[in-house]
Design an enzyme around this catalytic site. Structure first.
Site, PDB file in Angstrom:
ATOM      1  N   ARG A 123     -14.211   1.989   5.128  1.00 36.34           N
ATOM      2  CA  ARG A 123     -12.904   1.007   5.160  1.00 36.34           C
ATOM      3  C   ARG A 123     -11.910   2.000   4.395  1.00 36.34           C
ATOM      4  O   ARG A 123     -11.159   1.946   5.978  1.00 36.34           O
ATOM      5  CB  ARG A 123     -12.915  -0.101   3.787  1.00 36.34           C
ATOM      6  CG  ARG A 123     -11.379  -0.761   4.511  1.00 36.34           C
ATOM      7  CD  ARG A 123     -11.546  -1.709   2.967  1.00 36.34           C
ATOM      8  NE  ARG A 123     -11.331  -1.242   2.017  1.00 36.34           N
ATOM      9  CZ  ARG A 123     -11.281  -0.480   0.925  1.00 36.34           C
ATOM     10  NH1 ARG A 123     -11.803  -1.660   0.386  1.00 36.34           N
ATOM     11  NH2 ARG A 123     -10.053  -0.546  -0.014  1.00 36.34           N
ATOM     12  N   TYR A 144     -12.367 -10.443  -1.216  1.00 38.02           N
ATOM     13  CA  TYR A 144     -13.235  -8.916  -0.690  1.00 38.02           C
ATOM     14  C   TYR A 144     -14.615  -9.235  -0.605  1.00 38.02           C
ATOM     15  O   TYR A 144     -15.230 -10.510  -1.022  1.00 38.02           O
ATOM     16  CB  TYR A 144     -13.068  -8.534  -2.422  1.00 38.02           C
ATOM     17  CG  TYR A 144     -11.995  -8.148  -2.882  1.00 38.02           C
ATOM     18  CD1 TYR A 144     -10.616  -7.898  -2.128  1.00 38.02           C
ATOM     19  CD2 TYR A 144     -11.644  -6.921  -3.075  1.00 38.02           C
ATOM     20  CE1 TYR A 144      -9.794  -7.498  -2.480  1.00 38.02           C
ATOM     21  CE2 TYR A 144     -10.637  -6.750  -4.816  1.00 38.02           C
ATOM     22  CZ  TYR A 144      -9.293  -7.128  -3.269  1.00 38.02           C
ATOM     23  OH  TYR A 144      -8.393  -6.557  -3.952  1.00 38.02           O
ATOM     24  N   ARG A 184     -10.988  -5.448 -13.396  1.00 32.87           N
ATOM     25  CA  ARG A 184      -9.362  -6.809 -12.895  1.00 32.87           C
ATOM     26  C   ARG A 184     -10.292  -7.298 -13.099  1.00 32.87           C
ATOM     27  O   ARG A 184     -11.347  -7.514 -12.340  1.00 32.87           O
ATOM     28  CB  ARG A 184      -8.803  -6.341 -11.537  1.00 32.87           C
ATOM     29  CG  ARG A 184      -8.515  -4.721 -11.776  1.00 32.87           C
ATOM     30  CD  ARG A 184      -7.898  -4.521 -10.262  1.00 32.87           C
ATOM     31  NE  ARG A 184      -8.190  -3.369  -9.924  1.00 32.87           N
ATOM     32  CZ  ARG A 184      -7.211  -2.315  -9.978  1.00 32.87           C
ATOM     33  NH1 ARG A 184      -6.147  -2.642 -11.489  1.00 32.87           N
ATOM     34  NH2 ARG A 184      -7.095  -0.819  -9.501  1.00 32.87           N
ATOM     35  N   HIS A 230     -15.535   1.667 -14.914  1.00 26.12           N
ATOM     36  CA  HIS A 230     -15.530   0.689 -13.259  1.00 26.12           C
ATOM     37  C   HIS A 230     -16.703   0.182 -13.046  1.00 26.12           C
ATOM     38  O   HIS A 230     -16.734  -0.470 -12.216  1.00 26.12           O
ATOM     39  CB  HIS A 230     -15.088   1.972 -11.848  1.00 26.12           C
ATOM     40  CG  HIS A 230     -14.458   1.705 -11.479  1.00 26.12           C
ATOM     41  ND1 HIS A 230     -15.204   1.718  -9.677  1.00 26.12           N
ATOM     42  CD2 HIS A 230     -13.178   0.788 -10.978  1.00 26.12           C
ATOM     43  CE1 HIS A 230     -14.884   0.674  -8.891  1.00 26.12           C
ATOM     44  NE2 HIS A 230     -13.716   0.473  -9.502  1.00 26.12           N
ATOM     45  N   ARG A 284      -5.520   1.057 -13.283  1.00 26.63           N
ATOM     46  CA  ARG A 284      -4.214   0.789 -11.951  1.00 26.63           C
ATOM     47  C   ARG A 284      -3.570  -0.339 -11.961  1.00 26.63           C
ATOM     48  O   ARG A 284      -4.330  -0.826 -10.954  1.00 26.63           O
ATOM     49  CB  ARG A 284      -4.302   1.969 -11.282  1.00 26.63           C
ATOM     50  CG  ARG A 284      -3.115   2.442 -10.703  1.00 26.63           C
ATOM     51  CD  ARG A 284      -2.722   3.840  -9.707  1.00 26.63           C
ATOM     52  NE  ARG A 284      -3.876   4.714 -10.275  1.00 26.63           N
ATOM     53  CZ  ARG A 284      -4.528   5.204  -9.344  1.00 26.63           C
ATOM     54  NH1 ARG A 284      -5.088   5.625  -9.035  1.00 26.63           N
ATOM     55  NH2 ARG A 284      -4.765   6.941  -9.952  1.00 26.63           N
ATOM     56  N   ASN A 315       0.624  -1.224  -0.113  1.00 29.55           N
ATOM     57  CA  ASN A 315      -0.124   0.107  -0.006  1.00 29.55           C
ATOM     58  C   ASN A 315       1.176   1.513  -0.217  1.00 29.55           C
ATOM     59  O   ASN A 315       0.550   1.896  -0.418  1.00 29.55           O
ATOM     60  CB  ASN A 315      -1.012  -0.196   1.083  1.00 29.55           C
ATOM     61  CG  ASN A 315      -1.460  -0.757   1.053  1.00 29.55           C
ATOM     62  OD1 ASN A 315      -1.858  -1.273   0.154  1.00 29.55           O
ATOM     63  ND2 ASN A 315      -2.315  -0.990   2.687  1.00 29.55           N
TER      64      ASN A 315
END
Length: 697
Positions: free
Chosen positions: A577, A481, A388, A448, A418, A58
């Site tokens: 989050r 996720y 993705r 997206h 990205r 991160n």
């Protein structure tokens, strides 16, 4: 940029910079919460190692994107302060101060907690001083046969200028003494570790005995650095790593082929402008100064590491080791019972909507639907977005098969997702070669939205079947996720989705949708209008409440609307989050707003918006956070959960459940800092474990 009308003298100015937290600093705070998982003794040990690696990853991305952009604007004088009003120079200084805290805590966790506990579990990360003679002999052999032939050590002198150093690669700066074969005095050399070399070496059991033994490549290079410079004396060797700007800036309006332009720019990404230098703690000032000068950085860009500079690589050990007792317990996600028993998925979805809550319910349901569509002769067309997807997903195989089966298959691939750009270009090429119509979305707007549309002939009519989701079509992520998916044959939603795909592939005109909220068109004004509607209910004395679950919140007008709602009496609970720039609990401004963040085994990823609406509650799931980019610069979709039973399920499983968490929740204070929730006298409750217990027994 945020330019609202000034407040009247009798009312507080809701645009005042003091009411907004810094987006960058808020993003950094998220990593402190992740690091707390790495330091939590109740978390299985190898999971703690993984969290440590996640923090390092991160931080890399934070510097590659956020800090790089901020430094660029600051250097060119184009950095207008955000809603928080912090000038770019001051913000960079505050970022450095907070990153120094984070890095220090990260290496304390590594040195004092995780490494010793790994040793206790017979998982040894060996440093040079702890190698046995037998280990040293084996490692020297490995170095001479597997590593040395690949290396190109480089002496630094006028004939050998400072080489190009690739983004985020491991390097060793070496100080030498003595004369080389040409009579030149040795001074400095660099050893670059090629990407082809493993960053961690596993030492065989026959060499080390019981347990697992690992050595960082950096340790190996430093231990045998003298073998690279025969005849010279090595005075010192020091690890370093440089992070570069990784934001791609293709001028889309000026290119004829976006895929080709992106491919060309990706080649240079690894050598873009440096933004951070990580060096070993013991690196002398002179070497540090030389590196700073060559990378055209400043002292403020240097971060010293009390351990491996590429500590991110420790995460590899998690993947290699089969030690289930040191990982989270395995779980089996189930298909919804109705889907599992339905031989024909279309018959079931045609009768009623189906809700999927990942990872507690299996992503295989989505694969199964597409598999049936691929084989069904009545299915005429399949349209899908991929942001993705991962390169090993069966989804792509099925889309290829569907095209070969004669179906009209259209896939919208977001090339600019990205750090997934290269994978997505390869994916697009593969699909095109199979006859799939591939679309790259809309110039200037990332696609997206997560959506799939299946068109099926049923008798004399065509019927649309839809899958919409808050998360990507990525099978691995669906295990890590939390996301909400909806399968529906609702005609209005199907018609809406048809129009969205038409607009994406045909560059069509403005469209009016009946059920879906669509960014960058109706989503943003709709969110504001629904907040204002709750505000009006509160002002009229009616009960009013908003509950939203998001990854991030930073859009200033939305925050201002939430402040107004709080002032009017609306009770607001936000489960966010990551980065939140709203300040909760400010007297007269936001005392009715509560913000919490849940950090647990799974990455909280579902976005859910709920508005009480005076007894006629509305609930939407979405691909969009309440961020400027999602609301204004992306193609996003928010979809309503129209079945009251399913809407109640989503509210209970995502919102009420998250608000009940008192073990993995963090509560945001008005100062921008988070405090870990304390069960107090109540029974401890984890929202994620509660759902695992319910769905995965």
């Amino acid at each position: 940029m945020h330019h609202p009308a000034p407040a009247s003298p009798s009312e507080p100015d809701l645009t005042a910079p003091g009411l907004y937290l810094s987006r960058e600093l808020a993003a950094l705070e998220f990593n402190f919460r992740v690091l707390a998982m790495a330091r939590n003794a109740d978390v299985p040990l190898l999971e703690r190692l993984r969290y440590l690696s996640i923090v390092a990853n991160n931080l890399d991305e934070f510097f590659e994107v956020r800090v790089a952009m901020l430094k660029h604007h600051h250097a060119y004088g184009s950095a207008a302060p955000g809603p928080d009003g912090i000038p770019s120079g001051e913000l960079l200084a505050r970022i450095r101060s907070r990153v120094l805290d984070l890095v220090a805590e990260q290496y304390v966790a590594w040195q004092e907690q995780i490494s010793p506990q790994l040793d206790a579990e017979r998982i040894h990360i060996l440093t040079r001083k702890h190698w046995s003679p037998r280990q040293r002999r084996w490692l020297q052999g490995y170095f001479e046969h597997e590593v040395l032939p690949v290396l190109s050590p480089l002496g630094l002198d006028p004939a050998h200028p400072f080489p190009r150093i690739l983004n985020k690669t491991l390097n060793i700066a070496v100080v030498l003494k003595g004369r080389d074969a040409f009579g030149h005095e040795g001074h400095m050399a660099l050893v670059r570790a090629p990407r082809s070399l493993p960053r961690i070496i596993r030492v065989p059991a026959e060499v080390s005995g019981p347990g697992e033994h690992f050595v960082f490549l950096a340790e190996l290079l430093q231990a045998f650095v003298d073998l690279m410079f025969p005849g010279l004396k090595v005075v010192g060797s020091y690890q370093f790593r440089v992070t570069r700007n990784s934001e791609l800036i293709v001028e889309e309006a000026e290119v004829e082929n976006l895929a080709l332009a992106l491919s060309e720019e990706l080649v240079g990404r690894g050598y873009a402008r440096p933004v951070r230098l990580e060096i070993a703690n013991d690196c002398p000032k002179a070497i540090t100064a030389m590196l700073i000068e060559n990378f055209q950085l400043e002292e403020a860009d240097v971060y010293r590491c009390d351990g491996p500079v590429n500590i991110i690589r420790a995460g590899l050990i998690y993947d290699w080791l089969d030690r289930p007792e040191l990982k989270f317990p395995r779980f089996n996600s189930q298909l919804p019972p109705a889907l599992e028993s339905a031989r024909n998925k279309f018959d079931l979805i045609g009768q009623r909507d189906v809700l999927l809550h990942h990872p507690y319910q299996s992503f295989a349901a989505v694969i199964d639907l597409l598999r049936q569509a691929t084989a069904d002769p009545q299915v005429l067309a399949i349209k899908q977005t991929l942001y993705r997807a991962g390169e090993d997903t069966p989804l792509v195989d099925l889309l290829v098969e569907a095209a070969r089966n004669g179906k009209d298959v259209t896939v919208v691939i977001e090339l600019r997702a990205r750090f997934d750009e290269e994978a997505n270009i390869r994916l697009a090429t593969r699909l095109q070669e199979a006859g799939v119509q591939v679309v790259y979305g809309v110039v200037g707007y990332k696609t997206h939205a997560k959506m799939m549309l299946i068109v099926r002939r049923e008798g004399e009519t065509l019927r649309r079947y839809v899958h919409l989701s808050t998360g990507n079509y990525h099978q691995a992520n669906s295990r890590m996720y939390t996301d909400i998916g909806l399968m529906t044959a609702n005609p209005e939603i199907g018609e809406d989705l048809h129009k969205v795909f038409q607009q994406l592939s045909g560059l069509g005109p403005m469209i009016e949708l009946k059920r879906l909220l669509h960014s960058p068109f109706t989503l943003y004004p709709s969110v504001l209008a629904k907040i204002e509607r709750e505000t009006a209910h509160a002002r009229a004395g009616r009960p009013a409440r908003i509950v939203a679950k998001l990854n991030a919140l930073n859009e200033a007008h939305v925050i201002e609307a939430l402040y107004r709602a709080s002032q009017a009496g609306v009770e607001i609970d936000l489960i966010i989050r990551g980065a939140c720039t709203l300040r909760p609990g400010l007297p007269g401004i936001s005392e009715r707003i509560r913000v919490r963040s849940i950090i647990g085994r799974f990455l909280e990823h579902s976005r859910v918006y709920w508005f009480a609406n005076d007894g006629e509650a509305e609930l939407y799931c979405a691909s969009a956070d309440w961020m400027e980019r999602n609301l204004m610069r992306r193609i996003e979709v928010a979809f309503p959960i129209l079945d009251p039973e399913l809407a109640a399920r989503v509210f209970e499983e995502t919102l009420a459940n998250g608000l009940a968490d008192n073990t993995q929740a963090w509560l945001l204070g008005s100062d921008g800092r988070y405090v870990h929730a304390d069960p107090g006298g109540n029974p401890p409750y984890s929202a994620q474990q509660g759902l695992l217990d319910r769905f995965c027994q």
